[in-house]
Design an enzyme around this catalytic site. Structure first.
Site, PDB file in Angstrom:
ATOM      1  N   SER A 130      46.539  39.075  41.424  1.00  0.00           N
ATOM      2  CA  SER A 130      46.390  38.070  40.373  1.00  0.00           C
ATOM      3  C   SER A 130      47.747  37.724  39.766  1.00  0.00           C
ATOM      4  O   SER A 130      48.657  38.556  39.724  1.00  0.00           O
ATOM      5  CB  SER A 130      45.472  38.606  39.271  1.00  0.00           C
ATOM      6  OG  SER A 130      45.447  37.749  38.152  1.00  0.00           O
ATOM      7  N   TYR A 155      42.638  44.635  32.638  1.00  0.00           N
ATOM      8  CA  TYR A 155      42.531  43.892  33.899  1.00  0.00           C
ATOM      9  C   TYR A 155      43.912  43.610  34.478  1.00  0.00           C
ATOM     10  O   TYR A 155      44.178  43.883  35.653  1.00  0.00           O
ATOM     11  CB  TYR A 155      41.780  42.567  33.685  1.00  0.00           C
ATOM     12  CG  TYR A 155      41.860  41.651  34.884  1.00  0.00           C
ATOM     13  CD1 TYR A 155      41.032  41.850  35.989  1.00  0.00           C
ATOM     14  CD2 TYR A 155      42.783  40.604  34.928  1.00  0.00           C
ATOM     15  CE1 TYR A 155      41.123  41.024  37.101  1.00  0.00           C
ATOM     16  CE2 TYR A 155      42.872  39.779  36.029  1.00  0.00           C
ATOM     17  CZ  TYR A 155      42.036  39.995  37.121  1.00  0.00           C
ATOM     18  OH  TYR A 155      42.154  39.186  38.230  1.00  0.00           O
TER      19      TYR A 155
END
Length: 209
Positions: A130, A155
């Site tokens: 990501s 995250y």
């Protein structure tokens, strides 16, 4: 890319019942690949059910945090190419359950890397992480691959950790002829994205409520 590159090849997609995983599996199947998919039943959504991804490809329920199970699976199916998309994909959920987020995103990636490293038939491994892996410097300047990896929330930190693990395998890989790459994906907008706190789904929901 040649259209016949994937024809007849065995390809494994982890997270095949997720938003991106479904589209990738469909695309690979259209290109003639024999597609194996992994996912968890609890992650099935309207999109994957509507597409009937479990029937469209060779789908298996398996938790990547269990290395022994995944290692046995990959030795049995013997894919030549692996796309690793499985993960806990939502920032808000990482606050609610940081332990599971790190288990899936960091340790799950480690398990995929090590199992592929041990199996000579696997030639290419693409790990999707990501853009949240990068340190947030609050700038409008696009990130570069050389920018610092330092996610703040659970995250983002789990994805930074996964990227560091991937880099370690790229630099210290014991087995030759296994190509490992990482793709730091940004937000993707498209059909089938029904996750919570997403821009397009939330706009549509607001219209009908």
């Amino acid at each position: 890319m040649k259209n016949n590159f994937y024809k007849g090849k065995k390809v494994l997609v982890t997270g095949a019942n997720g938003f991106k995983g479904v589209w990738l599996s469909i695309w690979l199947k259209e290109l003639g690949a024999t597609v194996y998919g992994l996912g968890l039943k609890k992650d099935d959504n309207f999109f994957s059910k509507n597409i009937n991804i479990r029937k469209l490809i060779k789908f298996y329920d398996l938790d990547l945090t269990n290395f022994n199970l995944f290692n046995k699976f990959i030795r049995k199916t013997k894919p030549q190419i692996v796309f690793h998309l499985a993960g806990q994909p939502l920032v808000f959920n990482s606050y609610r359950n940081p332990i599971r987020t790190f288990e899936v995103n960091s340790n799950g990636t480690l398990n995929v890397l090590e199992a592929c490293n041990r199996l000579s038939v696997v030639k290419s491994l693409v790990c999707i992480t990501s853009d949240k892996s990068y340190k947030n410097v609050n700038s409008n300047t696009p990130y570069k691959e050389t920018d610092e990896l330092k996610g703040d929330d659970p995250y983002s930190a789990s994805k930074s950790s996964a990227d560091i693990i991937i880099n370690s395998y790229q630099k210290t890989l014991k087995r030759k002829y296994l190509g490992i790459s990482a793709a730091r994906a940004g937000n993707v907008i498209g059909g089938g994205d029904f996750s919570s706190n997403r821009i397009i789904p939330d706009i549509v929901k607001s219209i009908f409520t």
